[in-house]
Design a protein around this motif. Structure first.
Motif, PDB file in Angstrom:
ATOM      1  N   UNK A   1       0.799  -1.304  -0.028  1.00 42.94           N
ATOM      2  CA  UNK A   1      -0.008   0.062  -0.041  1.00 42.94           C
ATOM      3  C   UNK A   1       0.850   1.367  -0.123  1.00 42.94           C
ATOM      4  N   UNK A   2       1.791   0.995  -0.803  1.00 45.43           N
ATOM      5  CA  UNK A   2       2.775   2.444  -0.831  1.00 45.43           C
ATOM      6  C   UNK A   2       2.562   3.104  -2.338  1.00 45.43           C
ATOM      7  N   UNK A   3       3.497   4.303  -2.567  1.00 42.55           N
ATOM      8  CA  UNK A   3       3.490   4.662  -3.691  1.00 42.55           C
ATOM      9  C   UNK A   3       3.807   3.906  -4.972  1.00 42.55           C
ATOM     10  N   UNK A   4       4.588   2.954  -4.689  1.00 38.66           N
ATOM     11  CA  UNK A   4       5.262   1.847  -5.689  1.00 38.66           C
ATOM     12  C   UNK A   4       4.498   0.602  -5.787  1.00 38.66           C
ATOM     13  N   UNK A   5       4.061   0.201  -4.946  1.00 41.63           N
ATOM     14  CA  UNK A   5       2.978  -0.897  -4.906  1.00 41.63           C
ATOM     15  C   UNK A   5       1.748  -0.941  -4.174  1.00 41.63           C
ATOM     16  N   UNK A   6       0.822  -1.604  -4.590  1.00 43.85           N
ATOM     17  CA  UNK A   6      -0.398  -1.637  -3.823  1.00 43.85           C
ATOM     18  C   UNK A   6      -0.235  -2.974  -3.001  1.00 43.85           C
ATOM     19  N   UNK A   7      -0.336  -4.180  -3.636  1.00 46.75           N
ATOM     20  CA  UNK A   7      -0.146  -5.449  -3.028  1.00 46.75           C
ATOM     21  C   UNK A   7       1.132  -6.228  -3.661  1.00 46.75           C
ATOM     22  N   UNK A   8       1.599  -7.173  -3.212  1.00 48.54           N
ATOM     23  CA  UNK A   8       2.682  -7.972  -3.626  1.00 48.54           C
ATOM     24  C   UNK A   8       2.188  -9.275  -4.144  1.00 48.54           C
ATOM     25  N   UNK A   9       2.071  -8.883  -5.753  1.00 48.94           N
ATOM     26  CA  UNK A   9       1.483 -10.098  -6.530  1.00 48.94           C
ATOM     27  C   UNK A   9       2.446 -10.917  -7.207  1.00 48.94           C
ATOM     28  N   UNK A  10       3.680 -10.237  -7.343  1.00 47.88           N
ATOM     29  CA  UNK A  10       4.624 -10.960  -8.316  1.00 47.88           C
ATOM     30  C   UNK A  10       5.965 -10.369  -7.709  1.00 47.88           C
ATOM     31  N   UNK A  11       7.154 -11.060  -8.035  1.00 43.47           N
ATOM     32  CA  UNK A  11       8.535 -10.666  -7.573  1.00 43.47           C
ATOM     33  C   UNK A  11       8.834  -9.130  -7.976  1.00 43.47           C
ATOM     34  N   UNK A  12       8.274  -8.596  -8.984  1.00 43.16           N
ATOM     35  CA  UNK A  12       8.438  -7.284  -9.385  1.00 43.16           C
ATOM     36  C   UNK A  12       7.919  -6.205  -8.460  1.00 43.16           C
ATOM     37  N   UNK A  13       6.792  -6.820  -7.746  1.00 43.49           N
ATOM     38  CA  UNK A  13       6.305  -5.963  -6.514  1.00 43.49           C
ATOM     39  C   UNK A  13       6.885  -5.838  -5.207  1.00 43.49           C
ATOM     40  N   UNK A  14       8.006  -6.824  -4.950  1.00 44.98           N
ATOM     41  CA  UNK A  14       8.505  -6.759  -3.852  1.00 44.98           C
ATOM     42  C   UNK A  14       9.684  -5.795  -3.444  1.00 44.98           C
ATOM     43  N   UNK A  15       9.460  -4.748  -2.744  1.00 47.55           N
ATOM     44  CA  UNK A  15      10.427  -3.863  -2.090  1.00 47.55           C
ATOM     45  C   UNK A  15      10.864  -3.812  -0.520  1.00 47.55           C
ATOM     46  N   UNK A  16      11.956  -4.147  -0.320  1.00 48.24           N
ATOM     47  CA  UNK A  16      12.320  -4.191   1.264  1.00 48.24           C
ATOM     48  C   UNK A  16      12.073  -3.011   1.468  1.00 48.24           C
ATOM     49  N   UNK A  17      11.635  -2.805   2.926  1.00 45.84           N
ATOM     50  CA  UNK A  17      11.685  -1.597   3.734  1.00 45.84           C
ATOM     51  C   UNK A  17      13.179  -1.386   4.053  1.00 45.84           C
ATOM     52  N   UNK A  18      13.403   0.079   4.250  1.00 44.92           N
ATOM     53  CA  UNK A  18      14.601   0.427   4.929  1.00 44.92           C
ATOM     54  C   UNK A  18      14.944  -0.222   6.141  1.00 44.92           C
ATOM     55  N   UNK A  19      16.367  -0.870   6.127  1.00 45.53           N
ATOM     56  CA  UNK A  19      16.770  -1.391   7.297  1.00 45.53           C
ATOM     57  C   UNK A  19      16.409  -2.930   7.670  1.00 45.53           C
ATOM     58  N   UNK A  20      15.472  -3.597   6.678  1.00 45.01           N
ATOM     59  CA  UNK A  20      15.173  -4.581   6.928  1.00 45.01           C
ATOM     60  C   UNK A  20      16.364  -5.678   6.891  1.00 45.01           C
ATOM     61  N   UNK A  21      17.135  -5.781   6.056  1.00 43.95           N
ATOM     62  CA  UNK A  21      18.132  -6.654   6.001  1.00 43.95           C
ATOM     63  C   UNK A  21      19.055  -6.652   6.995  1.00 43.95           C
ATOM     64  N   UNK A  22      19.325  -5.573   7.640  1.00 40.04           N
ATOM     65  CA  UNK A  22      20.230  -5.277   8.621  1.00 40.04           C
ATOM     66  C   UNK A  22      19.610  -5.593   9.990  1.00 40.04           C
ATOM     67  N   UNK A  23      18.206  -5.658  10.082  1.00 38.44           N
ATOM     68  CA  UNK A  23      17.564  -6.164  11.345  1.00 38.44           C
ATOM     69  C   UNK A  23      17.657  -7.616  11.055  1.00 38.44           C
ATOM     70  N   UNK A  24      17.259  -8.243  10.323  1.00 36.75           N
ATOM     71  CA  UNK A  24      17.237  -9.691  10.342  1.00 36.75           C
ATOM     72  C   UNK A  24      18.773 -10.205  10.469  1.00 36.75           C
ATOM     73  N   UNK A  25      19.786  -9.559   9.876  1.00 41.87           N
ATOM     74  CA  UNK A  25      20.989 -10.087  10.257  1.00 41.87           C
ATOM     75  C   UNK A  25      21.384  -9.934  11.753  1.00 41.87           C
TER      76      UNK A  25
END
Length: 174
Positions: free
Chosen positions: A17-41
């Protein structure tokens, strides 16, 4: 037994529900939120198991196939791996809203299944999400709960609240 961090996907890990994507219905719709990879690491480095638990009613409603959902998750895993982060397992509920299944959040089925398969001590674990069903699923499973939301000023009854996943990981692993 081990401890874990259960993470909702949409709105906690990736944009929705962002300016780039409404729903993630395919890989092209997947945008990680800032800081997520660092948090998971950070969770990984501190010895926490990391699981994704996500309602994917779009499958049951016919907007998305399970094959497409698996493709999305493979891309997600790849993006995280680029940062040295990993997810130990992903559980999803493919049923449409109102189907009455035991896996769809706010029910605890996904968390309980993962905990059983991975020897997780739920009372020492956390469920982090951006919506009330996430918090309720954590409470129903017996975890501590974390509300992740930049815009809200109420924690929906969660045990903890943070603006971002990275803020939560800094607190938990710091």
């Amino acid at each position: 037994m081990q401890r874990a961090v259960f993470l909702d996907r949409d709105g906690v890990i990736n944009e929705v529900l962002s300016h780039r994507v409404r729903f993630v219905n395919g890989p092209r719709d997947l945008f990680l939120l800032e800081g997520v990879p660092e948090a998971i690491r950070q969770f990984n480095d501190a010895g926490w198991k990391v699981f994704i638990v996500t309602n994917q009613g779009g499958v049951g409603l016919g907007f998305l196939s399970e094959a497409a959902l698996n493709d999305i998750h493979e891309v997600l895993i790849g993006k995280l791996k680029e940062y040295g982060a990993r997810v130990d397992d992903i559980a999803y509920c493919p049923h449409r809203p109102g189907a009455g299944c035991p896996c769809r959040k706010p029910e605890a089925g996904m968390l309980l299944d993962l905990a059983g398969r991975h020897d997780i001590l739920l009372e020492d674990s956390y469920m982090a999400g951006d919506r009330e069903p996430d918090i309720l699923a954590g409470k129903n499973a017996g975890t501590q709960t974390v509300f992740i939301n930049r815009k809200a000023n109420k924690a929906l009854g969660a045990d903890h609240q943070f603006d971002t996943l990275l803020a939560f990981s800094n607190w938990l692993t710091g």
